[in-house]
Design an enzyme around this catalytic site. Structure first.
Site, PDB file in Angstrom:
ATOM      1  N   LYS A  67     -18.513   4.714 -30.635  1.00 45.36           N
ATOM      2  CA  LYS A  67     -19.053   3.586 -29.851  1.00 45.36           C
ATOM      3  C   LYS A  67     -19.135   2.301 -30.678  1.00 45.36           C
ATOM      4  CE  LYS A  67     -21.185   7.259 -27.589  1.00 45.36           C
ATOM      5  NZ  LYS A  67     -22.017   8.338 -28.133  1.00 45.36           N
ATOM      6  N   ASN A 120      18.977   7.947 -51.905  1.00 48.52           N
ATOM      7  CA  ASN A 120      18.149   6.734 -51.868  1.00 48.52           C
ATOM      8  C   ASN A 120      18.524   5.782 -53.002  1.00 48.52           C
ATOM      9  OD1 ASN A 120      15.952   4.856 -51.820  1.00 48.52           O
ATOM     10  ND2 ASN A 120      14.616   6.424 -50.939  1.00 48.52           N
ATOM     11  N   CYS A 149      20.900  -5.152 -40.971  1.00 43.71           N
ATOM     12  CA  CYS A 149      20.213  -3.895 -41.298  1.00 43.71           C
ATOM     13  C   CYS A 149      21.057  -3.079 -42.279  1.00 43.71           C
ATOM     14  CB  CYS A 149      19.974  -3.089 -40.022  1.00 43.71           C
ATOM     15  SG  CYS A 149      19.519  -1.369 -40.337  1.00 43.71           S
ATOM     16  N   GLN A 198      13.168  10.456 -44.779  1.00 47.14           N
ATOM     17  CA  GLN A 198      13.492  10.586 -46.192  1.00 47.14           C
ATOM     18  C   GLN A 198      13.397  12.046 -46.617  1.00 47.14           C
ATOM     19  OE1 GLN A 198      11.939   7.783 -49.027  1.00 47.14           O
ATOM     20  NE2 GLN A 198      10.944   6.562 -47.449  1.00 47.14           N
ATOM     21  N   HIS A 230       3.361  18.350 -39.944  1.00 48.48           N
ATOM     22  CA  HIS A 230       2.169  17.511 -39.760  1.00 48.48           C
ATOM     23  C   HIS A 230       2.542  16.133 -39.228  1.00 48.48           C
ATOM     24  CE1 HIS A 230      -0.593  20.069 -42.119  1.00 48.48           C
ATOM     25  NE2 HIS A 230       0.379  20.239 -42.983  1.00 48.48           N
ATOM     26  N   HIS A 264      15.155   0.666 -38.381  1.00 52.87           N
ATOM     27  CA  HIS A 264      16.223   1.604 -38.015  1.00 52.87           C
ATOM     28  C   HIS A 264      15.673   3.030 -38.159  1.00 52.87           C
ATOM     29  CE1 HIS A 264      20.684   2.227 -37.520  1.00 52.87           C
ATOM     30  NE2 HIS A 264      20.217   3.452 -37.678  1.00 52.87           N
ATOM     31  N   PHE A 278      -9.321   3.021 -40.852  1.00 48.61           N
ATOM     32  CA  PHE A 278      -9.193   2.738 -42.279  1.00 48.61           C
ATOM     33  C   PHE A 278      -9.743   3.905 -43.084  1.00 48.61           C
ATOM     34  CE2 PHE A 278      -8.795  -1.405 -40.411  1.00 48.61           C
ATOM     35  CZ  PHE A 278      -7.897  -2.055 -41.245  1.00 48.61           C
ATOM     36  N   SER A 295       9.940   0.010 -44.236  1.00 46.40           N
ATOM     37  CA  SER A 295      10.449  -1.338 -44.469  1.00 46.40           C
ATOM     38  C   SER A 295      11.658  -1.665 -43.598  1.00 46.40           C
ATOM     39  CB  SER A 295      10.783  -1.516 -45.949  1.00 46.40           C
ATOM     40  OG  SER A 295      11.610  -0.469 -46.395  1.00 46.40           O
ATOM     41  N   HIS A 312      20.341   1.276 -33.760  1.00 47.73           N
ATOM     42  CA  HIS A 312      19.241   0.579 -34.436  1.00 47.73           C
ATOM     43  C   HIS A 312      17.980   0.537 -33.573  1.00 47.73           C
ATOM     44  CE1 HIS A 312      17.677  -2.287 -37.431  1.00 47.73           C
ATOM     45  NE2 HIS A 312      17.201  -2.997 -36.430  1.00 47.73           N
ATOM     46  N   ASN A 342       8.345   7.956 -42.311  1.00 48.45           N
ATOM     47  CA  ASN A 342       7.323   6.920 -42.152  1.00 48.45           C
ATOM     48  C   ASN A 342       7.782   6.068 -40.981  1.00 48.45           C
ATOM     49  OD1 ASN A 342       5.835   7.668 -44.443  1.00 48.45           O
ATOM     50  ND2 ASN A 342       7.152   6.466 -45.786  1.00 48.45           N
ATOM     51  N   GLU A 349      -1.913  24.187 -50.005  1.00 44.15           N
ATOM     52  CA  GLU A 349      -1.604  25.041 -48.844  1.00 44.15           C
ATOM     53  C   GLU A 349      -1.080  26.412 -49.281  1.00 44.15           C
ATOM     54  OE1 GLU A 349       0.787  23.190 -45.867  1.00 44.15           O
ATOM     55  OE2 GLU A 349      -0.674  21.620 -45.469  1.00 44.15           O
ATOM     56  N   HIS A 396      14.831   6.314 -39.269  1.00 43.50           N
ATOM     57  CA  HIS A 396      15.265   7.074 -40.440  1.00 43.50           C
ATOM     58  C   HIS A 396      14.110   7.828 -41.062  1.00 43.50           C
ATOM     59  CE1 HIS A 396      13.488   3.610 -42.491  1.00 43.50           C
ATOM     60  NE2 HIS A 396      13.500   4.298 -43.611  1.00 43.50           N
ATOM     61  N   CYS A 415      22.405   0.358 -40.591  1.00 49.05           N
ATOM     62  CA  CYS A 415      23.336   0.427 -39.456  1.00 49.05           C
ATOM     63  C   CYS A 415      24.741   0.826 -39.940  1.00 49.05           C
ATOM     64  CB  CYS A 415      23.390  -0.915 -38.725  1.00 49.05           C
ATOM     65  SG  CYS A 415      22.099  -1.121 -37.467  1.00 49.05           S
TER      66      CYS A 415
HETATM   67  O1  LIG Z   1     -18.643   1.216 -41.894  1.00 47.83           O
HETATM   68  P1  LIG Z   1     -17.648   0.171 -41.480  1.00 47.83           P
HETATM   69  O2  LIG Z   1     -17.609  -0.986 -42.418  1.00 47.83           O
HETATM   70  O3  LIG Z   1     -17.796  -0.239 -40.050  1.00 47.83           O
HETATM   71  O4  LIG Z   1     -16.222   0.903 -41.560  1.00 47.83           O
HETATM   72  C1  LIG Z   1     -15.387   0.938 -42.688  1.00 47.83           C
HETATM   73  O5  LIG Z   1     -15.901   1.747 -43.737  1.00 47.83           O
HETATM   74  C2  LIG Z   1     -16.077   3.134 -43.434  1.00 47.83           C
HETATM   75  C3  LIG Z   1     -16.532   3.839 -44.696  1.00 47.83           C
HETATM   76  O6  LIG Z   1     -15.625   3.723 -45.752  1.00 47.83           O
HETATM   77  C4  LIG Z   1     -14.794   3.751 -42.881  1.00 47.83           C
HETATM   78  O7  LIG Z   1     -15.073   5.043 -42.419  1.00 47.83           O
HETATM   79  C5  LIG Z   1     -14.215   2.927 -41.740  1.00 47.83           C
HETATM   80  O8  LIG Z   1     -12.966   3.445 -41.354  1.00 47.83           O
HETATM   81  C6  LIG Z   1     -14.055   1.473 -42.205  1.00 47.83           C
HETATM   82  O9  LIG Z   1     -13.541   0.685 -41.162  1.00 47.83           O
HETATM   83  O1  LIG Z   2      10.622   4.748 -49.773  1.00 42.00           O
HETATM   84  P1  LIG Z   2      10.209   3.509 -49.029  1.00 42.00           P
HETATM   85  O2  LIG Z   2      10.433   3.598 -47.558  1.00 42.00           O
HETATM   86  O3  LIG Z   2      10.789   2.264 -49.648  1.00 42.00           O
HETATM   87  O4  LIG Z   2       8.634   3.415 -49.247  1.00 42.00           O
HETATM   88  C1  LIG Z   2       7.652   3.943 -48.426  1.00 42.00           C
HETATM   89  O5  LIG Z   2       7.595   5.371 -48.488  1.00 42.00           O
HETATM   90  C2  LIG Z   2       7.276   5.936 -49.754  1.00 42.00           C
HETATM   91  C3  LIG Z   2       7.171   7.431 -49.614  1.00 42.00           C
HETATM   92  O6  LIG Z   2       6.180   7.822 -48.685  1.00 42.00           O
HETATM   93  C4  LIG Z   2       5.984   5.339 -50.322  1.00 42.00           C
HETATM   94  O7  LIG Z   2       5.821   5.772 -51.649  1.00 42.00           O
HETATM   95  C5  LIG Z   2       6.008   3.814 -50.308  1.00 42.00           C
HETATM   96  O8  LIG Z   2       4.757   3.307 -50.707  1.00 42.00           O
HETATM   97  C6  LIG Z   2       6.334   3.344 -48.886  1.00 42.00           C
HETATM   98  O9  LIG Z   2       6.386   1.934 -48.852  1.00 42.00           O
END
Ligand SMILES: O=P(O)(O)O[C@H]1O[C@H](CO)[C@@H](O)[C@H](O)[C@H]1O
Ligand SMILES: O=P(O)(O)O[C@H]1O[C@H](CO)[C@@H](O)[C@H](O)[C@H]1O
Lengths: 347, 347
Positions: free
Chosen positions: B29, B76, B51, B169, B299, B165, B313, B162, B114, B154, B183, B167, B54
């Site tokens: 909330k 890479n 790109c 890794q 995951h 397109h 966050f 970045s 793309h 990602n 795990e 993709h 592409c």
């Molecule tokens: O408590 P706040 O400032 O609203 O929220 C922030 O800090 C919290 C504690 O690190 C986090 O869980 C939240 O994701 C972040 O947005």
């Molecule tokens: O490899 P990229 O796409 O340049 O980079 C991205 O993926 C990586 C692997 O998860 C991370 O380490 C980088 O921080 C992220 O920007």
């Protein structure tokens, strides 16, 4: 060719958690075409009538803040942990396992001034924040349901901070949180084996090497830990082996304020921006017997990588497999160490 | 008052890592005044001459991509792990500990188009991506230095991607990465105690409960794990207890493609945006003896919390103390389950 940890990909062990980080120093040459952030640090007014943390203003729960002139603490209007959660457990075949958690969440305004942050505050004002931290740890430890008190600051929008008024938080919980639990295990193991504090021995070696030290005074050292994950991650470690901020003498509190100011000014100066981070002290658990192994320290986890607008993303590989960093901790330490300790705004 | 895990703050145990998450269902909330993200999903052209992914275009290392029409893989240009890193170790007093790491990093273009993403691709096209994944695992396992192969995606700028397109890794490494190591321990422990797969037993219980199941077909289940950390975190688990994508039959690959499409369409439909996430399969380690305990799964870690522009966050408390979530896994599952499986752009 010989293995050189400043140049070749490798893993480093994190002494405090027992985990490890993948370091790819050569990868800092990678170009960046991805997301950039807005640079922080726009000038703010000393008082903002719409800010729910400014003195005298109305908060979310309808209460008015007092006209505070010193650091001010209150119970979080949107606490993640609550005092009156009913006790209870769930355990279905050892597969669905949950435990009720009580706790207390608070907000700490560091200053009545809306436009300041720690690096822009006077040492005397930072000392008052530290006094309040110590007072809170004392007060919350007196509550027998509390086992651990996490004091922390999320600084900057990029760190999920929803209000730029300088403030931190306290989440005090009925259980020992995961990261603290890991550090407890590692420190215990070392203490049982050697009869000495893990961080004291580590600090001694780092002071001898001088490769990752950023700043030092009579009572504290700021350094980039050997196992740092975030590009400019740092730690402040107390020279004296104590368990908690409540044990610091007045002189130590002053020295702590000084190194806090020193480190955070360097951070702001690095990219000439209000440097975002999450930071917090790691204290020994409370109401949980003695913890002679625990050594007080403070972590800083800042997300920026290359500039005020390009951060390190801890995503795919990091979430699924292993934390990974692109610049070496030694490079980061060198850069932070070379920076002036006068705030760029005051030059 | 009785403890209700859908309402009261509590911790839940993650069976796969042995770690735990703090759940604060009541906190959803909380108003949001903080940072918002740009909504993803602007319309892109089928082909972008600028790109570097592409077909036919020039890459960072100067090579030209072929005119590929099927999923395409290449090494890479900015690999975090390299094949020829010299072996070596560092160990100073057990306090500074590092080990050299070799490995191979690749990029996989899912489609020559793309403007597509997995949820917008046909099942037959997704099956080809899965075939390529399986082929890569086979090929990389044949290299005796490789112990683990992490395939991941990602998706979205907010996940540090970045280039839009479509993709993914592959990072194949000489060591078993941290998350996989955890795990492995947990699955081993369970397998030794019960002689059965941890995830098979967990899946059985979840299918009985039907509280966190999002989708199911003959060979796979998509669910919100009981211990999910991210607001809409999910897992795909194979019904058959296999260790790797290379063991899937043609029929299973087809079913995997179907559930991948089903789940990612629901994701896009949730906030009517190209839903960002990091996702990846967890395979058993390779060149490391038998792993009868390992149960293949995938995951999905998506950051969005309330809308296309407000993310969760994982900052201060999460970094220093304990992962924390604001909506319950059951609420998330209910929402995802209720969504249509026709992509909102095709309505
Ligand atoms: O408590 P706040 O400032 O609203 O929220 C922030 O800090 C919290 C504690 O690190 C986090 O869980 C939240 O994701 C972040 O947005
Ligand atoms: O490899 P990229 O796409 O340049 O980079 C991205 O993926 C990586 C692997 O998860 C991370 O380490 C980088 O921080 C992220 O920007």
């Amino acid at each position: 060719m010989h293995f050189d940890y400043k140049e070749h990909p490798h893993t480093r062990v994190n002494l405090l958690t027992g985990e490890w980080v993948l370091v790819s120093p050569h990868r800092s040459k990678r170009p960046w075409q991805g997301k950039t952030e807005a640079a922080g640090g726009a000038q703010r007014p000393e008082y903002d009538p719409t800010c729910y943390l400014c003195p005298g203003n109305k908060r979310a729960d309808g209460d008015n803040n007092p006209q505070y002139t010193e650091p001010y603490v209150f119970v979080n209007d949107f606490s993640a942990l609550l005092k009156d959660t009913p006790d209870g457990e769930l355990n279905e075949e050892g597969l669905l396992v949950a435990t009720s958690q009580k706790g207390i969440c608070k907000v700490i305004c560091f200053s009545p001034r809306h436009d300041l942050t720690l690096p822009e505050m006077e040492v005397s004002a930072i000392t008052k924040v530290i006094d309040l931290w110590a007072g809170q740890v004392k007060e919350l430890s007196a509550n027998p349901i509390i086992r651990y008190i996490q004091i922390f600051e999320n600084k900057g929008e990029i760190m999920g901070c929803s209000n730029p008024h300088p403030h931190g938080q306290i989440w005090a919980s009925q259980n020992v949180p995961l990261e603290v639990f890991k550090e407890l295990q590692q420190q215990k193991k070392y203490y049982e084996q050697h009869g000495r504090s893990l961080l004291a021995d580590y600090l001694k070696l780092e002071l001898k090497k001088q490769e990752r030290i950023i700043a030092e005074n009579d009572h504290f050292v700021a350094l980039v830990p050997f196992w740092a994950v975030w590009p400019y991650e740092t730690m402040i470690i107390s020279k004296r082996h104590v368990q908690s901020v409540v044990q610091f003498t007045a002189e130590e509190k002053q020295a702590f304020a000084e190194i806090l100011q020193n480190l955070t000014i360097r951070y702001d100066n690095l990219f000439e921006t209000s440097f975002p981070y999450s930071a917090g002290m790691h204290e020994a658990p409370v109401n949980d017997g003695e913890h002679p192994e625990w050594h007080w320290h403070m972590h800083f986890y800042p997300p920026l990588l290359r500039s005020a607008t390009v951060k390190k993303f801890m995503v795919g590989y990091e979430m699924l497999a292993n934390p990974q960093r692109d610049i070496s901790p030694e490079f980061a330490a060198e850069r932070l160490k070379a920076l002036p300790t006068v705030h760029y705004k005051k030059k």
